[in-house]
Enzyme design. Structure first.
Site, PDB file in Angstrom:
ATOM      1  N   LYS A 253     -22.099   5.200  -4.816  1.00 42.44           N
ATOM      2  CA  LYS A 253     -21.063   5.287  -5.855  1.00 42.44           C
ATOM      3  C   LYS A 253     -21.317   4.253  -6.960  1.00 42.44           C
ATOM      4  O   LYS A 253     -21.260   4.574  -8.151  1.00 42.44           O
ATOM      5  CB  LYS A 253     -19.699   5.042  -5.192  1.00 42.44           C
ATOM      6  CG  LYS A 253     -18.583   4.673  -6.124  1.00 42.44           C
ATOM      7  CD  LYS A 253     -17.287   4.467  -5.377  1.00 42.44           C
ATOM      8  CE  LYS A 253     -17.002   3.062  -4.903  1.00 42.44           C
ATOM      9  NZ  LYS A 253     -16.683   2.073  -5.932  1.00 42.44           N
TER      10      LYS A 253
ATOM     11  N   CYS B 144     -19.887   2.574  -0.888  1.00 40.01           N
ATOM     12  CA  CYS B 144     -20.171   1.737  -2.064  1.00 40.01           C
ATOM     13  C   CYS B 144     -21.498   1.963  -2.767  1.00 40.01           C
ATOM     14  O   CYS B 144     -21.522   2.194  -3.965  1.00 40.01           O
ATOM     15  CB  CYS B 144     -20.049   0.273  -1.674  1.00 40.01           C
ATOM     16  SG  CYS B 144     -18.366  -0.189  -1.317  1.00 40.01           S
TER      17      CYS B 144
ATOM     18  N   GLY C 107     -25.840   5.150   2.502  1.00 41.65           N
ATOM     19  CA  GLY C 107     -24.617   5.961   2.467  1.00 41.65           C
ATOM     20  C   GLY C 107     -23.443   5.021   2.392  1.00 41.65           C
ATOM     21  O   GLY C 107     -23.589   3.878   1.954  1.00 41.65           O
TER      22      GLY C 107
ATOM     23  N   ASP D 223       0.856  -1.193   0.000  1.00 40.62           N
ATOM     24  CA  ASP D 223       0.000   0.000   0.000  1.00 40.62           C
ATOM     25  C   ASP D 223       0.888   1.238   0.000  1.00 40.62           C
ATOM     26  O   ASP D 223       1.971   1.230   0.590  1.00 40.62           O
ATOM     27  CB  ASP D 223      -0.914   0.006   1.231  1.00 40.62           C
ATOM     28  CG  ASP D 223      -2.162   0.844   1.005  1.00 40.62           C
ATOM     29  OD1 ASP D 223      -3.247   0.259   0.836  1.00 40.62           O
ATOM     30  OD2 ASP D 223      -2.042   2.096   0.981  1.00 40.62           O
TER      31      ASP D 223
ATOM     32  N   ARG E  77     -19.473  -6.900   3.579  1.00 40.28           N
ATOM     33  CA  ARG E  77     -20.213  -5.826   4.237  1.00 40.28           C
ATOM     34  C   ARG E  77     -19.322  -5.316   5.354  1.00 40.28           C
ATOM     35  O   ARG E  77     -18.898  -6.105   6.215  1.00 40.28           O
ATOM     36  CB  ARG E  77     -21.517  -6.371   4.841  1.00 40.28           C
ATOM     37  CG  ARG E  77     -22.478  -6.914   3.809  1.00 40.28           C
ATOM     38  CD  ARG E  77     -23.474  -7.847   4.434  1.00 40.28           C
ATOM     39  NE  ARG E  77     -22.821  -9.051   4.971  1.00 40.28           N
ATOM     40  CZ  ARG E  77     -23.408  -9.931   5.778  1.00 40.28           C
ATOM     41  NH1 ARG E  77     -24.640  -9.755   6.156  1.00 40.28           N
ATOM     42  NH2 ARG E  77     -22.744 -10.998   6.208  1.00 40.28           N
TER      43      ARG E  77
END
Ligand SMILES: NC(=O)c1ccc[n+]([C@@H]2O[C@H](COP(=O)([O-])OP(=O)(O)OC[C@H]3O[C@@H](n4cnc5c(N)ncnc54)[C@H](O)[C@@H]3O)[C@@H](O)[C@H]2O)c1
Length: 500
Positions: A332, A329, A326, A82, A206
């Site tokens: 969008k 994901c 909200g 990362d 989730r």
């Protein structure tokens, strides 16, 4: 035109260079054509080939970290790469920047065994791994289309450092057609003896349940363009598919069943993820619209929902009325699917309406606040309980609770906030808000309490104590998690979403 005669030669692949019992030894046959370009006559694949080390790029994010931890826990060697140096350092110390149940125990366990490590530099990790997961962000750009710059940037890096045969699996949510771009990038800048297969393996986790969702997925989707890559993915996920070697924390009584597998092509897999999230968003907007009808006709959404969800064709999921969808994901991905549809010449009337309903939901909660407190909120102390976009996560990205907090701040209200996990993240977003160390401090002297995240602890509050602390006993339950009757009997004015 006559074909060039292949000149076979053998080259050791990265699988051969790497030690480890699970890495098979195979050889690739190469030929040079009339233009002098080198090609694989036979890709370096054989039924004996087995996945070895995994590299997860974007490995400090929600999806990347879950993927890295999950595979390490199943016994694989994983390097998570990362660009966020702070997160990488933190993770190497065994501290997770993400709150998920069980995450730090799993992190430390796998760091201790040496199976898992975190790095900033992708070069060695890419060269030494034969499976690379791309798990970087695909945020919405200003026009609603997914911004694919992170995916493109890491694909270019992967292309430069690929060695031998590698499966590159896209875990990020990407619009249809992305794999064509990625494939083109990966096909450039190769050394000799390099070969790859591209896979779309969408993530359905989730947040708040991420680890459990890795080990017990509803389904796995492998979009591939070769039978070999499909076999490779099945081998990687074998412990999950078969039910052996699973994470069993607190779940000893769980029924083990084989994981449904959808093996299809790249485009189908890309579309499955967007369609899944669009459908979930549709359910949320649908139930919120029914809740709005309940408020007008004197019906109770809890009863209506019970009557709906008992129908096996409908079920329970995503039928909780609330602030709307909200988080990072659903909105969008639904917006992305609208643009995909438009580009394809389909008028996405349903999906646009779902987005429209969602916008109205926040407005309707704010008008409930103004309706109860009066049009001017200037200087009015208001408590917000919950700013994470959902319970059991510290993620506040695109949190509707934050949107409401901002609107109240803009109206001049004196906002006081408490969230069990999301406070550090919310501090970066809300600048006039008082952050409180617990619920009881947050509600002190306030004229309204807004419950905006469904944390279980809010449902268990001592509302007699809360009643003594507040200035005005008004509760707006934006998640329908409180006991309306108990609150009313304690002298509160209670408003839920579509509740009588
Ligand atoms: N969060 C979810 O619940 C969820 C669920 C399913 C799918 N997804 C999808 O998965 C993808 C990732 O989402 P996320 O929530 O994990 O995002 P995130 O922002 O938490 O993680 C992305 C990570 O990628 C890193 N990164 C960016 N550019 C990089 C580069 N060049 N090299 C290495 N690392 C780089 C970032 O530093 C970050 O840590 C998105 O496409 C998202 O839509 C998310």
């Amino acid at each position: 035109m006559q074909k060039s005669t292949p000149t076979p030669s053998t080259t050791p692949t990265n699988a051969e260079r790497r030690p480890g019992p699970s890495v098979a030894m195979y050889r690739t046959t190469r030929f040079v054509d009339s233009s002098g370009r080198s090609h694989h006559a036979d890709p370096p694949r054989s039924p004996k080939s087995r996945p070895g080390q995994i590299c997860v790029i974007g490995g400090a994010g929600y999806v990347g970290l879950t993927t890295a931890l999950g595979f390490a826990e199943t016994g694989r060697r994983v390097v998570a790469v990362d660009i966020d140096e702070g997160r990488v350092a933190q993770l190497n110390r065994g501290v997770s920047p993400i709150y998920e149940r069980g995450i730090e125990e799993m992190l430390r366990r796998n760091l201790d065994t040496g199976r898992l490590s975190f790095a900033i530099d992708p070069v060695d990790a890419i060269a030494q791994s034969d499976t690379i997961f791309i798990a970087v962000g695909t945020p919405a750009s200003a026009n609603g289309r997914p911004d694919l710059s992170q995916v493109i940037c890491v694909s270019e890096t992967i292309a430069r450092h690929l060695r031998g045969y590698t499966v590159v699996a896209i875990r990020s949510t990407v619009p249809t057609g992305t794999t064509a771009t990625v494939r083109e990038i990966l096909g450039q800048d190769h050394d000799e003896g390099v070969d790859f297969d591209l896979v779309v393996n969408p993530e359905f986790l989730r947040e708040g349940n991420a680890l459990e969702d890795f080990f017990y997925p509803d389904r796995l989707v492998f979009g591939t363009s070769s039978k070999f890559a499909g076999e490779w993915m099945r081998e990687l996920y074998r412990p999950i598919i078969s039910g052996e070697n699973r994470w069993n924390e607190g779940k000893q009584d769980r029924e083990l069943r084989p994981t449904p597998l959808i093996e299809t092509n790249l485009t189908d897999a890309e579309l499955i993820k967007h369609a899944a999230n669009a459908f979930l968003a549709t359910r949320v907007s649908f139930i919120n619209e029914v809740a709005a009808i309940c408020e007008r006709v004197g019906a109770d959404i809890d009863q209506v929902k019970a009557g709906l969800s008992q129908d096996p064709r409908i079920g329970e999921s995503h039928l909780n009325p609330g602030l709307g969808f909200g988080g990072p994901c659903l909105e969008k991905d639904l917006t992305a699917l609208v643009t995909i549809a438009e580009d394809a010449g389909v008028d996405p009337v349903v999906m646009r309406a779902v987005l429209d309903r969602n916008e109205r939901q926040v407005v309707s909660v704010l008008s409930k606040v103004r309706g109860l407190l009066g049009p001017s909120l200037h200087g009015r102390p208001i408590a917000i309980l919950g700013v994470a976009f959902k319970a059991h996560t510290n993620d506040v990205r695109n949190s509707l609770a934050l949107r409401i907090a901002h609107a109240l701040e803009n109206d001049g209200a004196a906002v006081r906030v408490y969230d069990p996990m999301g406070m550090p993240q919310a501090r970066n977003e809300l600048h006039q808000t008082v952050f409180c160390s617990d619920v009881y401090e947050a509600v002190k002297g306030t004229q309204a309490i807004l419950v905006l995240t469904e944390w279980p602890e809010f449902a268990e509050l001592d509302f007699r104590r809360v009643r003594r602390l507040v200035d005005c006993p008004i509760v707006i339950d934006g998640r329908n998690v409180l006991d309306a009757r108990a609150l009313r009997s304690n002298g509160f004015q209670y408003l839920g979403i579509g509740r009588r």
